[in-house]
Design a protein around this motif. Structure first.
Motif, short mmCIF file in Angstrom:
data_model
loop_
_atom_site.label_atom_id
_atom_site.label_comp_id
_atom_site.label_asym_id
_atom_site.label_seq_id
_atom_site.Cartn_x
_atom_site.Cartn_y
_atom_site.Cartn_z
N ASP A 255 -6.05 5.70 -6.03
CA ASP A 255 -4.54 5.78 -7.06
C ASP A 255 -5.12 4.81 -7.95
O ASP A 255 -4.92 3.66 -8.12
N GLN A 258 -2.26 2.47 -9.42
CA GLN A 258 -1.74 1.37 -8.75
C GLN A 258 -2.85 0.07 -8.50
O GLN A 258 -2.71 -1.08 -8.52
N ARG A 268 -3.15 -0.63 1.55
CA ARG A 268 -4.62 -0.83 0.47
C ARG A 268 -5.58 -1.95 0.83
O ARG A 268 -4.87 -3.08 1.59
#
Length: 529
Positions: A255, A258, A268
């Motif tokens: 991602d 992020q 994550r």
């Protein structure tokens, strides 16, 4: 006689010019040579990292310095340029770098680029499997044996080739550069310092944590003399731009907003990369309930602390200056010397002394007054304690500047006010104090800015304590500067981007207050000029 008259009337020869120009020219050549050497030294890392913009700036700056100082023109610029360069290097660049960091997610786990994050994830997942290759290990360093960066010198038992590896990867050493004993361990290597058994034992934690990335996994130590090449349990898959776990097949997709690999369930991975996040760090101060509440309380206390410290020290210093301003007071020099003593002491040492004086069990304050107060255990008592410490440390400065300002006020003004029937208090309030404020307001503004960011006063006395049980990152006596320090370097994980955003917020607050105060100061100068 004629010859004598001719010698007396002959014009005097002009004095020979001094040779200071040649020595100055030699000094200029030496300094320009040093500049060229420094530029050449700085150019190679920029070329290696392909930082072409930085290399262009370096070349342009070096060429400009040679053009300016090699010739005899542009004399004013020769004096202005060094100061300007230092201003850019030590003032402007740190400010711009801090501002740019505030718009990123720079923090623990988000320090490098995406490729470095992939290597860190794969390296962290390395485990030993049946059939893992084993190597003879020698621990070395390229710097000091106690603090230098570690390097693994490994010998392949099948081929006898020696390779050097660190966190950046593994590279084979040229033949003849390393000496290997009968057991296959490296005993010496050009450019490396071999650690002894004692030196390696002292750094055993670092040796255990070090993993040398390889195409199939990473090399880790097994003790101090053996190493193995483990297999990565998680690997990067370019087809899906994700990290895939070999055992379970679970994936974490990249991602870029992020700067992290995120799973379908929202998990994550800890290792990420640095990306821009816009105003996220600033809006977090307002929208995150876990931060906005403590941050607002800290801001209010910060303003109270700065105002109380500045105002308290000014009032006490002014009173002492007024008391010793009268010529009828005997021993004024002795009194002034005694009053200035706190200002002459090192503040960091005095802060530690005051911290011990406020100790609950053996502190001087409780023992002297027969108290049993846990000064740093309660919010109100801890705040009172740090303000009292600041009062003691800060009033001598205000005493000195107020004494100088009082001596600069013409005595005729106060005498005229008394002749007009004004009392001593009226003369002080209507004549002396306004004139003092015109001279001292800029100093009060700078003192407020200093106390607003007075890191040592809190860090060396209370360290922000007391802390709430549900928020160990923000204490009752924390200022914004100590809160920022804990965010950036705290044990729970550094948040450099967020800390930079708080720093910008602090700068804006101090700048606005200072600008308003200076505007009011100019109005006072217009009234009393």
């Amino acid at each position: 006689m004629t010859a004598l008259l001719e010698r007396e009337t002959a014009p005097a020869q002009a004095p020979r010019p001094r040779r200071s120009g040649s020595s100055g020219r030699l000094l200029t050549i030496l300094l320009l040579g040093l500049t060229a050497a420094i530029a050449l030294w700085a150019a190679f890392p920029l070329i290696e990292q392909r930082q072409w913009a930085g290399l262009a700036v370096l070349v342009a700056a070096t060429a400009g310095l040679f053009y300016l100082y090699a010739g005899k023109r542009h004399v004013p610029a020769k004096y202005l340029v060094p100061g300007t360069l230092f201003l850019v290097a030590f003032q402007l660049f740190p400010v711009l770098y801090t501002a740019s960091t505030a718009f990123t997610n720079f923090s623990d786990g988000h320090r490098g680029d995406k490729q470095q994050a992939v290597v860190a994830i794969q390296t962290a997942s390395v485990t030993r499997v049946p059939g893992s290759a084993e190597y003879a290990l020698t621990v070395a360093t390229t710097g000091d044996a106690a603090t230098g960066p570690l390097t693994f010198l490994v010998t392949d038992p099948a081929t006898g080739k020696v390779s050097a590896g660190d966190a950046g990867g593994l590279a084979e050493l040229p033949p003849g550069r390393a000496t290997v004993n009968a057991a296959g361990r490296v005993t010496s290597a050009a450019g490396y310092t071999i650690l002894t058994g004692g030196q390696a034992s002292a750094r055993s934690r670092e040796i255990t944590d070090l993993a040398v990335p390889t195409p199939g996994g990473a090399i880790r130590s097994q003790g101090l003399s053996r190493a193995y090449e483990g297999r990565a349990g998680r690997a990067y898959d370019a087809a899906c731009d994700c990290i895939r776990e070999a055992a379970t097949g679970k994936t974490w997709t990249a991602d870029d907003s992020q700067g992290a690999f995120v799973g379908a369930d929202g998990e994550r991975l800890a290792q990420g990369w640095k990306v821009g996040v816009g105003l996220a760090n600033f809006t977090r101060l307002v929208t995150d309930p876990a931060i906005s509440g403590p941050f607002t309380r800290t801001l209010i206390w910060n303003l109270i602390f700065a105002l109380a410290s500045t105002g308290g020290t000014f009032v006490l210093g002014l009173l002492c200056a007024l008391a010793l301003h009268s010529p009828r007071v005997r021993g004024r020099r002795l009194y002034r010397t005694l009053l200035v003593l706190p200002y002459a002491m090192p503040s960091f040492a005095m802060l530690l002394v005051w911290r011990d004086m406020f100790n609950t069990d053996f502190g001087l304050i409780n023992n002297l007054f027969g108290l049993d107060v846990d000064w740093f255990g309660g919010t109100a008592s801890a705040r009172i304690a740090v303000i009292l410490v600041q009062l003691w440390l800060g009033y001598p400065y205000m005493f000195l500047v107020a004494t100088g300002a009082l001596q600069a006020i013409p005595a005729e003004l106060t005498e005229a006010s008394r002749l007009d029937g004004a009392s001593a208090w009226q003369s002080l309030r209507r004549v002396t104090l306004p004139l003092l404020l015109v001279a001292l307001t800029p100093l009060l503004i700078s003192s407020f800015a200093f106390n607003f960011n007075n890191f040592n006063a809190i860090y060396l006395t209370t360290d922000g304590a007391p802390f709430a049980a549900d928020n160990p990152a923000n204490g009752a006596t924390d200022l914004l500067i100590t809160y920022t320090y804990r965010l950036a370097f705290g044990g729970s994980g550094a948040q450099y981007g967020f800390a930079a955003a708080v720093s910008i917020f602090i700068f804006v607050i101090v700048a606005v207050i200072s600008a308003i105060s200076f505007r009011r100061t100019r109005r006072q100068e217009e009234v009393y000029s």
